[in-house]
Design an enzyme around this catalytic site. Sequence first.
Site, mmCIF file in Angstrom:
data_model
loop_
_atom_site.group_PDB
_atom_site.id
_atom_site.type_symbol
_atom_site.label_atom_id
_atom_site.label_comp_id
_atom_site.label_asym_id
_atom_site.label_seq_id
_atom_site.Cartn_x
_atom_site.Cartn_y
_atom_site.Cartn_z
ATOM 1 N N HIS A 31 0.838 -1.210 0.000
ATOM 2 C CA HIS A 31 0.000 0.000 0.000
ATOM 3 C C HIS A 31 0.869 1.256 0.000
ATOM 4 C CE1 HIS A 31 -3.609 2.418 1.133
ATOM 5 N NE2 HIS A 31 -2.684 3.173 1.726
ATOM 6 N N GLU A 32 1.813 1.309 0.930
ATOM 7 C CA GLU A 32 2.663 2.498 1.030
ATOM 8 C C GLU A 32 3.610 2.618 -0.158
ATOM 9 O OE1 GLU A 32 1.915 4.708 3.088
ATOM 10 O OE2 GLU A 32 0.552 3.499 4.293
ATOM 11 N N HIS A 35 1.875 4.521 -2.839
ATOM 12 C CA HIS A 35 1.995 5.971 -2.620
ATOM 13 C C HIS A 35 3.385 6.459 -3.018
ATOM 14 C CE1 HIS A 35 -1.840 6.338 -0.708
ATOM 15 N NE2 HIS A 35 -1.514 5.689 0.401
#
Length: 443
Positions: A31-32, A35
């Site tokens: 997920h990170e 980003h």
Amino acid sequence: MELLNAIPLVGPVLGAVIPFIFVLSVVVFVHEMGHYLVGRWCGIHAEVFSIGFGKEIYGWEDRRGTRWRVAVLPLGGYVKFLGDADAASANSDAEAVAAMRPEDRERSFPGAKLWKRAATVAAGPMANFLLTAVMVATTALIVGMPDERPVIGVVAEDADLPLREGDLVRSVDGQPVDDFSALVKAASAAGAPSHTVVVEREGEVLSFEIPPLIGPEVRRVDPRGAAGEAGMLPGDRMTAVDGDPIHAFEDLRERVFAAEGETLEVTVERADGTHTLMLTPRMTPFPLADGGVEMRPMIGVSGQLVIGSATRPAGIGEAAVAGVEGVGRIIQNTFSYLDKIIGGEADASGLGGPLRIASMSGEAATAGFGAILGMIAMISTSIGLMNLLPIPVLDGGHLVFYAIEAVRGKPLPDRAAEAATGFGLALVLALMAFVTWNDIAWL
């Protein structure tokens, strides 16, 4: 993992915690990373990439000036971009941004163009969906795709069956079967102590008499369910319900449905003799084949299917399609259940938090590599969906702010943004408290 589970007290805890940390760390990292990669592609500088919160236990700084760290509390993670006032990117550090040189301001998150900020925020949940697709596709490539034909793929070692791997089942009790699910349904029907199956084996047509494929033996007991609280144990063989003999697991299922919440007297046999248990079915969320969810009376036990379907190799294209369909199926199931809750057709007891996820991760670890991949897929999509909720402090809340900014031509006033962020944080904390309470009640 078997060694951990063999250690009294410590073993079961570690057997759940270690897989939980592994699953959550993989999902959070992806997920990170979504980003981070899209932010970097947009020219936004990441100051910190952290797996976990709190004190750093290991870290290093790369040549771009990003601090990569692993923190002591492994229950999440974050990417802090240049100009962020906090790890959630919920607010910008206005004073620091104003004091930046023009070239640094362009590299900051608040100074980036609107579309770049939106793309960077949306990349996290999208990375979660991509991870799910990859996990499902990988499973298809390693394990293969189920063969829908009524072909026997595996027979349990302790099953007293004349069936063999590779047998093609033509009929059950005189009725033709066209696929594997029809075979299982026909040879597990209620009310029959045995079934006649006709199979094709190496060019021969043979007929056998077999017991139900899902017999009255108990494979698994939910300790929090009605059966678990009544004292039923894995390995028990159910012989009667309210004095009436049962031959298959489907017999029990029909009696539970017919009970309409009334207490049942279930007779079981185990190594130390015969036991009579009193248990009351409870309404429980049950996932349907079409992705829906309905409330059904259940007692918290599962039977054992003593055969498995055959598999066939999956091509890369077919596996990719299965991955995308897997994401869609999990999303559909989630929204269907939420719709049932809102409509009053289901309660929210099925919403689980970290304790339930830890327990499920431990069970997946003991079930094997494929189960771990499935667990990562499910949790990844769930986290992606949750982050897309239009709640300030979550990615979906940021995207709502950016949509408002696009319409207004300027960001929300600081006071309004701060108030919305505070409300969003309170809402998230309340949700966390609710699912944790559900977990405690579930234990």
